[in-house]
Design a protein around this motif. Structure first.
Motif, PDB file in Angstrom:
ATOM      1  N   PRO A 120      -3.121  -5.131   0.354  1.00  0.00           N
ATOM      2  CA  PRO A 120      -2.459  -3.860   0.667  1.00  0.00           C
ATOM      3  C   PRO A 120      -1.406  -3.969   1.771  1.00  0.00           C
ATOM      4  O   PRO A 120      -0.412  -3.246   1.756  1.00  0.00           O
ATOM      5  CB  PRO A 120      -3.595  -2.943   1.114  1.00  0.00           C
ATOM      6  CG  PRO A 120      -4.847  -3.591   0.678  1.00  0.00           C
ATOM      7  CD  PRO A 120      -4.584  -5.040   0.482  1.00  0.00           C
ATOM      8  N   LYS A 152       0.805  -1.225   0.000  1.00  0.00           N
ATOM      9  CA  LYS A 152       0.000   0.000   0.000  1.00  0.00           C
ATOM     10  C   LYS A 152       0.839   1.277   0.000  1.00  0.00           C
ATOM     11  O   LYS A 152       0.360   2.331  -0.382  1.00  0.00           O
ATOM     12  CB  LYS A 152      -0.972   0.006   1.170  1.00  0.00           C
ATOM     13  CG  LYS A 152      -0.341   0.060   2.536  1.00  0.00           C
ATOM     14  CD  LYS A 152      -1.391  -0.046   3.619  1.00  0.00           C
ATOM     15  CE  LYS A 152      -0.774  -0.174   4.998  1.00  0.00           C
ATOM     16  NZ  LYS A 152      -1.800  -0.445   6.010  1.00  0.00           N
ATOM     17  N   SER A 155      -2.861   4.156  -6.348  1.00  0.00           N
ATOM     18  CA  SER A 155      -4.258   4.179  -5.886  1.00  0.00           C
ATOM     19  C   SER A 155      -5.154   4.727  -6.987  1.00  0.00           C
ATOM     20  O   SER A 155      -4.681   5.272  -7.981  1.00  0.00           O
ATOM     21  CB  SER A 155      -4.378   5.064  -4.645  1.00  0.00           C
ATOM     22  OG  SER A 155      -3.543   4.585  -3.624  1.00  0.00           O
TER      23      SER A 155
END
Length: 163
Positions: A82, A4, A9
């Motif tokens: 993530p 992540k 994103s």
């Protein structure tokens, strides 16, 4: 380093019923070569690449506006979580010979995409004999595994595989 921390994103997505023309336009407009395919509230059901679109057009000899994404995708999804360590994601890339992984939450919804580009941009050189969280060697090892051509089956392997 967690997936992540370096993933992209807000990845663009398409649905199974979108046409290949629509998917290609999304890729062109957003400078990407892959789209996660989602349905039922954002659950990832597949991936489509620019190569998939080109091959489908060539093999089917049809206009991209007349081919649905669901007619092309395999439905097989290899993904990262993530909170996975980046090296875990790299191992999946190496084993599956893929350059991009959707990053999928526990409920199956898309959180982002981890690409080899994301990894390359975060890799670092070792300094003062201390290994970085993500080293250049990790990137090279992954890229070599992805690019390696499969060896031809021996006669014995072909017989076992039923080929």
């Amino acid at each position: 380093m967690k997936v992540k921390e370096i993933m992209t994103s807000n990845a663009k997505v398409c649905t199974p019923t979108d046409t290949l023309a629509e998917a290609a336009r999304l890729m062109w407009d957003n400078d990407c070569g892959i789209l996660p395919v989602v349905k039922d509230g954002g659950k990832v059901v597949g991936l489509i690449t620019d190569r998939d679109i080109c091959m489908a057009a060539a093999i089917n000899n049809r206009n991209l506006s007349n081919i649905a994404v669901e007619d092309v995708i395999s439905g097989k999804v290899y993904a990262a979580n993530p909170d996975d360590d980046v090296r875990t994601a790299l191992k999946t890339m190496q084993e599956r010979k893929i350059r991009r992984l959707p990053v999928v939450a526990a409920d199956g919804t898309l959180d982002g995409i981890l690409s080899l580009n994301d990894v390359v941009l975060r890799a670092q050189e070792a300094k003062d004999k201390k290994a970085p969280d993500l080293a250049y060697a990790d990137v090279v090892k992954t890229y070599k595994a992805i690019c390696a051509h499969p060896l031809p089956l021996t006669q014995e392997q072909a017989a076992v595989a039923g080929v």
